[in-house]
Write a protein that holds these residues in place. Structure first.
Motif, PDB file in Angstrom:
ATOM      1  N   ASN A 251       9.330  -9.195  -6.839  1.00 42.90           N
ATOM      2  CA  ASN A 251       8.312  -8.324  -7.208  1.00 42.90           C
ATOM      3  C   ASN A 251       7.231  -8.327  -5.930  1.00 42.90           C
ATOM      4  O   ASN A 251       6.681  -7.337  -5.509  1.00 42.90           O
ATOM      5  CB  ASN A 251       7.342  -8.849  -8.361  1.00 42.90           C
ATOM      6  N   ILE A 252       7.219  -9.640  -5.378  1.00 42.39           N
ATOM      7  CA  ILE A 252       6.493  -9.519  -3.986  1.00 42.39           C
ATOM      8  C   ILE A 252       6.906  -8.445  -2.989  1.00 42.39           C
ATOM      9  O   ILE A 252       6.519  -8.106  -2.167  1.00 42.39           O
ATOM     10  CB  ILE A 252       6.354 -11.077  -3.381  1.00 42.39           C
ATOM     11  N   THR A 253       8.246  -8.316  -2.770  1.00 42.13           N
ATOM     12  CA  THR A 253       8.981  -7.654  -1.859  1.00 42.13           C
ATOM     13  C   THR A 253       8.799  -6.176  -2.310  1.00 42.13           C
ATOM     14  O   THR A 253       8.382  -5.299  -1.146  1.00 42.13           O
ATOM     15  CB  THR A 253      10.516  -7.708  -2.221  1.00 42.13           C
ATOM     16  N   GLU A 254       8.724  -5.844  -3.423  1.00 39.31           N
ATOM     17  CA  GLU A 254       8.323  -4.123  -3.742  1.00 39.31           C
ATOM     18  C   GLU A 254       6.752  -4.135  -3.497  1.00 39.31           C
ATOM     19  O   GLU A 254       6.487  -3.082  -3.168  1.00 39.31           O
ATOM     20  CB  GLU A 254       8.649  -4.182  -5.161  1.00 39.31           C
ATOM     21  N   THR A 255       5.978  -5.149  -3.722  1.00 34.32           N
ATOM     22  CA  THR A 255       4.447  -4.830  -3.299  1.00 34.32           C
ATOM     23  C   THR A 255       4.239  -4.780  -1.836  1.00 34.32           C
ATOM     24  O   THR A 255       3.676  -4.031  -1.533  1.00 34.32           O
ATOM     25  CB  THR A 255       3.854  -6.015  -4.155  1.00 34.32           C
ATOM     26  N   LEU A 256       5.153  -5.414  -0.805  1.00 35.66           N
ATOM     27  CA  LEU A 256       4.985  -5.150   0.398  1.00 35.66           C
ATOM     28  C   LEU A 256       5.213  -3.913   0.826  1.00 35.66           C
ATOM     29  O   LEU A 256       4.653  -3.037   1.584  1.00 35.66           O
ATOM     30  CB  LEU A 256       5.951  -6.360   1.096  1.00 35.66           C
ATOM     31  N   LYS A 257       6.416  -3.416   0.068  1.00 35.02           N
ATOM     32  CA  LYS A 257       6.795  -2.241   0.509  1.00 35.02           C
ATOM     33  C   LYS A 257       5.888  -0.930  -0.224  1.00 35.02           C
ATOM     34  O   LYS A 257       5.260   0.129   0.513  1.00 35.02           O
ATOM     35  CB  LYS A 257       8.250  -1.484  -0.157  1.00 35.02           C
ATOM     36  N   SER A 258       5.346  -1.193  -1.234  1.00 40.76           N
ATOM     37  CA  SER A 258       4.272  -0.184  -1.806  1.00 40.76           C
ATOM     38  C   SER A 258       3.122  -0.348  -1.220  1.00 40.76           C
ATOM     39  O   SER A 258       2.114   0.817  -1.182  1.00 40.76           O
ATOM     40  CB  SER A 258       4.146  -0.309  -3.434  1.00 40.76           C
TER      41      SER A 258
END
Length: 492
Positions: A251-258
């Motif tokens: 989830n943190i990885t996806e937030t870094l991307k978004s």
């Protein structure tokens, strides 16, 4: 100055094409996480998000940590061996008035000097008896988490030394809004919030030492249901806790991307010590356990990843220790090591270019306060004292090295839940291994190679001459949370 220096470092370090900004650094620590507890080491545990990050980055397979919590965290954040900070003995217990010394500047201190916004989400465990030892006084702009070493995952309460209280803080304010909420979820959500609100004008340092997967074994039932095929209950619960943490990392990885931060982000993942075999962890094929100086206690699980890394899929075998992160990262971003005395080395070129590591020695510890074992067999160094040293391919253990069994993989027909009451009956206080040839530490060379034992003991004596006194005073009952509204916090 920072931009120019970082550009030069990228040219020399083989990280990526020229970047105009130092990278965002997300540093994730898993607690009590064993070598055989991550999917890519062949574990039956499922860690798809961690596995993908590791596959897209560089796996550090000759990387070492300390066998218990506080020493690893102190060396990560300061670059200083524990024999040089007074933290040689055990972990920092709630009522013991000790801490990482103030003269040892932290990684957050040094990153702030070059413009980083710094945040810690999760476990501190580096001392809090005075306010000046707490995270926001040690270089962090914000702190969301707990000060002690362990607690209930839902209530965030801790009982210790006859005292009981809440240990959850938002900066230094007691935080009870998370009561009943699983800590891995709360820490992930706060990390996502920090990322989403971060202004791109300055780089981000997010230090994320999860509570997971330290005991007690607690996790929402929906995760445990996925691992019904694991018969041992401790291992099944542990696997579920790992899955919840892995989901948080995803989830943190996806937030870094978004959020738009991903393209210039460096992710670092490490454990703090070997897995606790009495609470579901596993270090196979290595010998030992958390708190042991055998490989099972100190063999690191680590990787670097993110778009900053341009050599995915590499398995790195250069020798590295957790104390190396401090000088490595400060140098990487063009910071200054002035005012610090790191024992670690800058190993960035060893990581990204496979250059020969500048490190050929690790002093794991010398603890004169631990109970002695047997009689010394040397006049060079007292071998009844608990100590451990790696020099070249050789490793020596003296005194009591801790749990010395090989716990097989839980999928093995020979697996039995380890006995926590086990105590070695042997009086042996010197072990010698060639780690390169015998990584499982099955062939003790201490009798057949006395000349190497003597050389290693001389190395230990040399290091011991540099050690500061152990700073581990008696329990102070003024720590009692009931004196501060039922909350653990500074009491001096």
């Amino acid at each position: 100055m920072v931009v120019r220096l970082f550009g030069l470092l990228l040219l020399c370090g083989g990280v990526s094409s020229i970047s105009q900004d130092p990278p965002n650094i997300v540093f994730i620590v898993a607690d009590d996480y064993g070598y055989n507890d991550i999917g890519y080491h062949g574990s039956e545990l499922k860690t798809p998000n961690l596995d993908k990050l590791a596959k897209d980055g560089i796996k550090l397979e000759n990387y070492y940590v300390q066998p218990i919590c506080s020493p690893t965290r102190s060396q990560l954040l300061s670059g200083r061996y524990q024999i040089h900070t007074g933290l040689q003995h055990g972990v920092i217990m709630p009522c013991v008035p000790t801490a990482l010394p103030l003269e040892d500047r932290t990684m957050a201190d040094k990153l702030k000097e070059v413009g980083y916004k710094t945040h810690i989400v999760g476990k501190w465990h580096l001392g809090f008896y005075k306010e000046e030892y707490t995270p926001t006084k040690r270089g962090f702009d914000s702190f969301f988490g707990y000060l002690l070493g362990s607690e209930d995952y839902y209530t965030h309460m801790r009982a210790e030394s006859g005292f009981y209280g809440l240990d959850f803080h938002d900066n230094l304010k007691p935080h009870n809004q998370s009561y009943g909420r699983y800590s891995a979820f709360e820490f992930t959500k706060r990390a996502q919030s920090i990322i989403e609100s971060h202004k791109k004008g300055s780089p981000l340092f997010l230090y994320l030492p999860y509570q997971s997967v330290h005991a007690p074994l607690q996790v929402p039932g929906i995760y445990e249901e996925k691992f019904q095929f694991i018969k041992d209950r401790n291992r099944r619960m542990f696997a579920a806790m790992v899955a919840a943490m892995d989901e948080g990392v995803g989830n943190i990885t996806e937030t870094l991307k978004s959020s738009g931060l991903w393209d210039n982000t460096l992710i670092i993942f490490t454990n703090d010590n070997g897995g606790q075999v009495f609470a579901g962890g596993n270090n196979a094929p290595y010998r030992g356990n958390k708190a042991s100086y055998f490989e099972g206690g100190v063999k690191g699980v680590g990787f670097v990843s993110g778009p900053v890394i341009k050599t995915p899929g590499v398995i790195n075998q250069q020798l590295m220790h957790v104390s190396d992160w401090f000088p490595t990262l400060i140098n990487l971003v063009g910071g200054s090591l002035n005012g610090t005395k790191p024992d670690g080395y800058d190993v960035w070129s060893s990581i990204v270019n496979n250059a020969t590591s500048p490190r050929d020695e690790i002093i794991y510890n010398i603890d004169p306060k631990s109970p002695r074992k047997g009689k010394s067999v040397s006049t060079v160094f007292d071998t009844s004292v608990q100590a451990a040293l790696r020099f070249g391919d050789y490793k020596i253990l003296t005194g009591d090295p801790g749990y010395d069994k090989w716990v097989p993989e839980p999928t093995s027909p020979f697996y039995l839940t380890p006995n926590q009451d086990y105590v070695s009956s042997s009086d042996q206080n010197v072990y010698l291994f060639n780690i390169a040839k015998d990584p499982e530490e099955r062939n003790d060379l201490s009798q057949s190679h006395p000349e190497i034992v003597d050389m290693m003991l001389q190395r230990l004596a040399k290091w011991n001459a540099t050690a500061v006194p152990v700073n581990y005073p008696p329990i102070d009952k003024n720590c009692d949370p009931s004196l501060r509204g039922g909350v653990w916090g500074p009491w001096m």
